[in-house]
Design an enzyme around this catalytic site. Structure first.
Site, PDB file in Angstrom:
ATOM      1  N   GLY A  79       0.815  -1.212   0.000  1.00 29.99           N
ATOM      2  CA  GLY A  79       0.000   0.000   0.000  1.00 29.99           C
ATOM      3  C   GLY A  79       0.851   1.264   0.000  1.00 29.99           C
ATOM      4  O   GLY A  79       1.958   1.287   0.533  1.00 29.99           O
ATOM      5  N   ARG A 143       1.121  -5.599  -5.014  1.00 34.49           N
ATOM      6  CA  ARG A 143       1.093  -6.514  -3.870  1.00 34.49           C
ATOM      7  C   ARG A 143       1.553  -7.938  -4.211  1.00 34.49           C
ATOM      8  O   ARG A 143       1.315  -8.861  -3.441  1.00 34.49           O
ATOM      9  CB  ARG A 143      -0.322  -6.559  -3.283  1.00 34.49           C
ATOM     10  CG  ARG A 143      -0.723  -5.294  -2.542  1.00 34.49           C
ATOM     11  CD  ARG A 143      -1.874  -5.546  -1.593  1.00 34.49           C
ATOM     12  NE  ARG A 143      -2.289  -4.343  -0.897  1.00 34.49           N
ATOM     13  CZ  ARG A 143      -1.705  -3.851   0.183  1.00 34.49           C
ATOM     14  NH1 ARG A 143      -0.669  -4.464   0.701  1.00 34.49           N
ATOM     15  NH2 ARG A 143      -2.155  -2.749   0.750  1.00 34.49           N
ATOM     16  N   ASP A 174       5.657  -7.838   5.817  1.00 33.18           N
ATOM     17  CA  ASP A 174       5.769  -9.001   4.926  1.00 33.18           C
ATOM     18  C   ASP A 174       6.833  -8.771   3.846  1.00 33.18           C
ATOM     19  O   ASP A 174       7.621  -9.664   3.548  1.00 33.18           O
ATOM     20  CB  ASP A 174       4.423  -9.285   4.234  1.00 33.18           C
ATOM     21  CG  ASP A 174       3.475 -10.005   5.183  1.00 33.18           C
ATOM     22  OD1 ASP A 174       3.943 -10.517   6.223  1.00 33.18           O
ATOM     23  OD2 ASP A 174       2.264 -10.046   4.896  1.00 33.18           O
ATOM     24  N   LYS A 200       8.079   0.730   5.625  1.00 33.69           N
ATOM     25  CA  LYS A 200       6.967   1.553   5.151  1.00 33.69           C
ATOM     26  C   LYS A 200       5.637   0.974   5.608  1.00 33.69           C
ATOM     27  O   LYS A 200       5.476  -0.235   5.641  1.00 33.69           O
ATOM     28  CB  LYS A 200       7.011   1.567   3.618  1.00 33.69           C
ATOM     29  CG  LYS A 200       5.781   2.110   2.955  1.00 33.69           C
ATOM     30  CD  LYS A 200       5.145   1.162   1.951  1.00 33.69           C
ATOM     31  CE  LYS A 200       4.438  -0.006   2.567  1.00 33.69           C
ATOM     32  NZ  LYS A 200       3.549  -0.755   1.670  1.00 33.69           N
ATOM     33  N   THR A 201       4.704   1.737   5.994  1.00 36.86           N
ATOM     34  CA  THR A 201       3.278   1.426   6.068  1.00 36.86           C
ATOM     35  C   THR A 201       2.570   2.465   6.938  1.00 36.86           C
ATOM     36  O   THR A 201       3.051   2.801   8.029  1.00 36.86           O
ATOM     37  CB  THR A 201       2.919   0.015   6.597  1.00 36.86           C
ATOM     38  OG1 THR A 201       1.498  -0.074   6.692  1.00 36.86           O
ATOM     39  CG2 THR A 201       3.507  -0.334   7.952  1.00 36.86           C
ATOM     40  N   ASP A 203       0.003   1.911   8.449  1.00 39.14           N
ATOM     41  CA  ASP A 203      -0.599   1.205   9.575  1.00 39.14           C
ATOM     42  C   ASP A 203       0.225   1.326  10.863  1.00 39.14           C
ATOM     43  O   ASP A 203      -0.298   1.102  11.954  1.00 39.14           O
ATOM     44  CB  ASP A 203      -0.767  -0.288   9.241  1.00 39.14           C
ATOM     45  CG  ASP A 203      -1.823  -0.520   8.175  1.00 39.14           C
ATOM     46  OD1 ASP A 203      -2.356   0.481   7.661  1.00 39.14           O
ATOM     47  OD2 ASP A 203      -2.114  -1.686   7.859  1.00 39.14           O
ATOM     48  N   LYS A 240     -26.768  16.984  16.203  1.00 39.31           N
ATOM     49  CA  LYS A 240     -27.856  16.074  15.876  1.00 39.31           C
ATOM     50  C   LYS A 240     -27.421  14.709  15.351  1.00 39.31           C
ATOM     51  O   LYS A 240     -28.254  13.864  15.071  1.00 39.31           O
ATOM     52  CB  LYS A 240     -28.809  16.732  14.877  1.00 39.31           C
ATOM     53  CG  LYS A 240     -28.194  17.093  13.547  1.00 39.31           C
ATOM     54  CD  LYS A 240     -29.261  17.669  12.601  1.00 39.31           C
ATOM     55  CE  LYS A 240     -28.664  17.993  11.260  1.00 39.31           C
ATOM     56  NZ  LYS A 240     -29.588  18.558  10.325  1.00 39.31           N
ATOM     57  N   ARG A 425      -3.239   8.131   2.236  1.00 39.04           N
ATOM     58  CA  ARG A 425      -2.057   7.337   1.886  1.00 39.04           C
ATOM     59  C   ARG A 425      -1.111   8.022   0.907  1.00 39.04           C
ATOM     60  O   ARG A 425       0.035   7.618   0.777  1.00 39.04           O
ATOM     61  CB  ARG A 425      -2.484   5.984   1.288  1.00 39.04           C
ATOM     62  CG  ARG A 425      -3.225   5.119   2.270  1.00 39.04           C
ATOM     63  CD  ARG A 425      -3.184   3.669   1.901  1.00 39.04           C
ATOM     64  NE  ARG A 425      -3.526   3.413   0.513  1.00 39.04           N
ATOM     65  CZ  ARG A 425      -3.671   2.192   0.013  1.00 39.04           C
ATOM     66  NH1 ARG A 425      -3.511   1.147   0.817  1.00 39.04           N
ATOM     67  NH2 ARG A 425      -3.981   2.010  -1.242  1.00 39.04           N
TER      68      ARG A 425
END
Ligand code: FBP
Length: 549
Positions: A79, A143, A174, A200-201, A203, A240, A425
């Site tokens: 990603g 990927r 991974d 990298k990520t 996440d 609301k 991203r």
């Protein structure tokens, strides 16, 4: 490419490097290392790259002349994450600082470009337009998993053709695990190719004692926090709606937690806590209804709820259901084809064990269908496609009705749903990410020049000024343990989930009740690229708290 005003001015930003990388470097070699667990197994699987020392760069008196120019190849894997382009420019500037004749090649669209020999040379003129920008469009990402000897051999052919001495893999846990396997493979056959990883990520789950954060997390969280803040202002103005906001992060809840620390919503669910407390979907819904009912007593029929993307897989009962669904769908694909939605639901229901069948039936139809969608190439459910935020709000609405009938609730409930993921991203990297990624890339070039392989580029001490950041390399095998993946024990880099004893979580947990029963929203505003350092250069709250700042 027509450029915006910000793009034009931001292109001029010169990322800051740690002092050790500002001139000629000297390599300091530390002690031999061990993997974090399962030492014997990992050692056996990585006989040539296990136990390598941690290395660190220091300023050298004089530059060592690099007589022979060398070529480097890069792969962007997985990603997108803000700052990838600066890793590329850092590597480019790093190798050029060693010898002007060095060349950089980018493999297109991720590992598949490496395997299928699709590449381009990255020249100064081409890279210029991508400096300090977000995205991975400089060469594209993908990927495809790089894991078989056939793929390694195919890649080696193009590396030899282009006279490439080192491959840099920019990816998550991974991809970096695969970088370690590739490094070992090439070393074993004496291929003469080094492999270096870059963390990298968005996440934020590729981190440990030596890798303080993965790049992109800072920027992505700041983008999400800006819009959450804006929504909270809207929410507090109209008074609301309940806003259910799902945040990306396939598995770990780091993004949701960071955004909660930045914006102070009424509720932020943390998947790791749900798992640790073995909470059911009903427990979560009841908690949300408790907060909503208490706020209603104060006259407040509005609020914000942050939901981590991976939540559903952390609820033990849902996890069991998903796991059985994976098997049922894999075994009965043909039987389910061509059925109407209702027939499909009925058929799947009849194939599940009683406990899972009950839970499946209790879910809103849209969610049951989303859970029954096609799996990814690894047979896993695609969590970003499941509307957990609407699952929760639908169940909350139903429960509140029951509570109203029993006289336990007398408010009004209307929900709005949001999912923030992709929009963060590819944002232009914050100063932190722009500097961090450039340093990671430049540092990778120095690791290559030092002849190292099987290392991850590491830049540490990130809560100090850039000058004082520590640059070096960490043997990837050091971060590995054995885990069961798709039925087999595999060596992998340990994924960092939210630590329930860590400061970021404890800080949020200490404020939780107050935030739920008050309206104490915080509005971080948009990322600032120019202006006072306290606004422009501040790292994430997670990083600051983890370093006791
Ligand atoms: P990486 O781990 O490869 O960096 O990707 C992270 C992520 O952004 C997750 O947060 C999200 O679940 C996933 O990618 C979405 O993947 P895709 O881009 O394939 O839809």
């Amino acid at each position: 490419m027509k450029k915006s005003a910000l793009q034009r001015v931001r292109a001029e930003y010169q990322p800051k490097l740690p002092k050790a990388l500002q001139g000629p470097v000297k390599l300091n070699i530390g002690e031999a290392t061990e993997s974090v667990a399962d030492q014997e197994e990992i050692k056996k699987l990585f006989p040539h790259t296990y136990g390598l020392p941690i290395v660190q760069f220091e300023t050298a008196e004089a530059a060592e002349r690099v007589e022979e120019p060398f070529n480097v190849g890069i792969i962007l894997s997985g990603g997108q994450a803000p700052g990838g382009h600066n890793v590329v420019s850092g590597i480019f500037d790093g190798i050029k600082s060693l010898n002007k004749e060095c060349r950089l090649y980018g493999f297109l669209m991720g590992p598949s470009g490496f395997i299928n020999h699709q590449y381009m040379e990255l020249t100064a003129g081409y890279i210029k337009d991508f400096r300090n920008t977000g995205g991975f469009d400089i060469i594209g990402s993908g990927r495809t998993k790089l894991e078989t000897p056939e793929q390694f051999e195919s890649g080696l052919k193009i590396l030899k053709e282009l006279n490439i001495k080192a491959l840099v893999i920019i990816g998550g846990d991974d991809s970096n695990t695969n970088a370690a396997v590739l490094a070992e493979y090439y070393k074993n056959i004496n291929a003469g190719v080094q492999v270096i990883g870059v963390p990298k990520t968005i996440d934020g789950d590729l981190k440990n004692k030596w890798i303080e954060t993965s790049f992109g997390f800072d920027t992505a969280c700041k983008v999400y926090s800006e819009v959450i803040g804006n929504i909270q202002r809207d929410c507090n103005s109209a008074k609301k709606y309940y806003h259910f906001i799902k945040l990306m992060g396939r598995s770990a809840s780091h993004i949701a937690l960071e955004c909660a620390l930045e914006t102070q919503p009424n509720v932020c669910l943390i998947s790791e806590e749900v798992l640790a407390k073995r909470m059911t979907l009903d427990n979560i819904v009841n908690y949300l209804c408790y907060v909503i009912a208490e706020r209603a007593k104060l006259g407040w029929n509005f609020g914000t709820v942050l939901v981590p993307e991976g939540l559903i897989e952390f609820i033990p009962s849902m996890k069991d259901l998903i796991s059985e669904l994976n098997d049922v769908l894999a075994a009965n694909g043909a039987a389910l084809e061509g059925l109407t939605e209702d027939e499909k639901l009925e058929k799947i229901h009849s194939m599940l064990t009683p406990v899972n069948a009950d839970l499946y039936k209790s879910l809103p139809k849209t969610i049951a269908l989303q859970l029954s969608l096609d799996r990814d190439s690894h047979g896993n459910v695609q969590v970003s496609l499941i509307e957990t935020e609407s699952l929760l709000s639908q169940m909350v609405a139903k429960r509140l009705e029951e509570m109203a009938e029993q006289g336990q609730y007398s408010g009004k409930f209307a929900a709005q749903h949001h999912f923030f993921g992709y929009e963060g991203r590819c944002a232009d990297p914050t100063n932190f990410d722009a500097d961090y990624t450039y340093a990671l890339g430049y540092n990778a070039a120095m690791l290559i020049n030092s002849g190292l392989t099987g290392y991850m580029s590491s830049v540490r001490n990130l809560t100090d000024t850039t000058e004082n950041w520590i640059a070096g390399g960490i043997p990837i095998t050091m971060m590995m343990n054995m885990e069961r993946r798709h039925g087999h024990m595999k060596p992998v880099i340990q994924k960092a989930l939210v630590n329930l004893n860590g400061r970021p979580y404890l800080k949020y947990a200490s404020m939780r009740e107050t935030l739920a029963l008050n309206t104490l929203y915080q509005y971080p505003g948009p990322i600032q690229y120019f202006g006072p350092a306290e606004v422009c250069d501040r790292p994430s709250m997670t990083l600051l708290l983890e370093h006791d700042k």
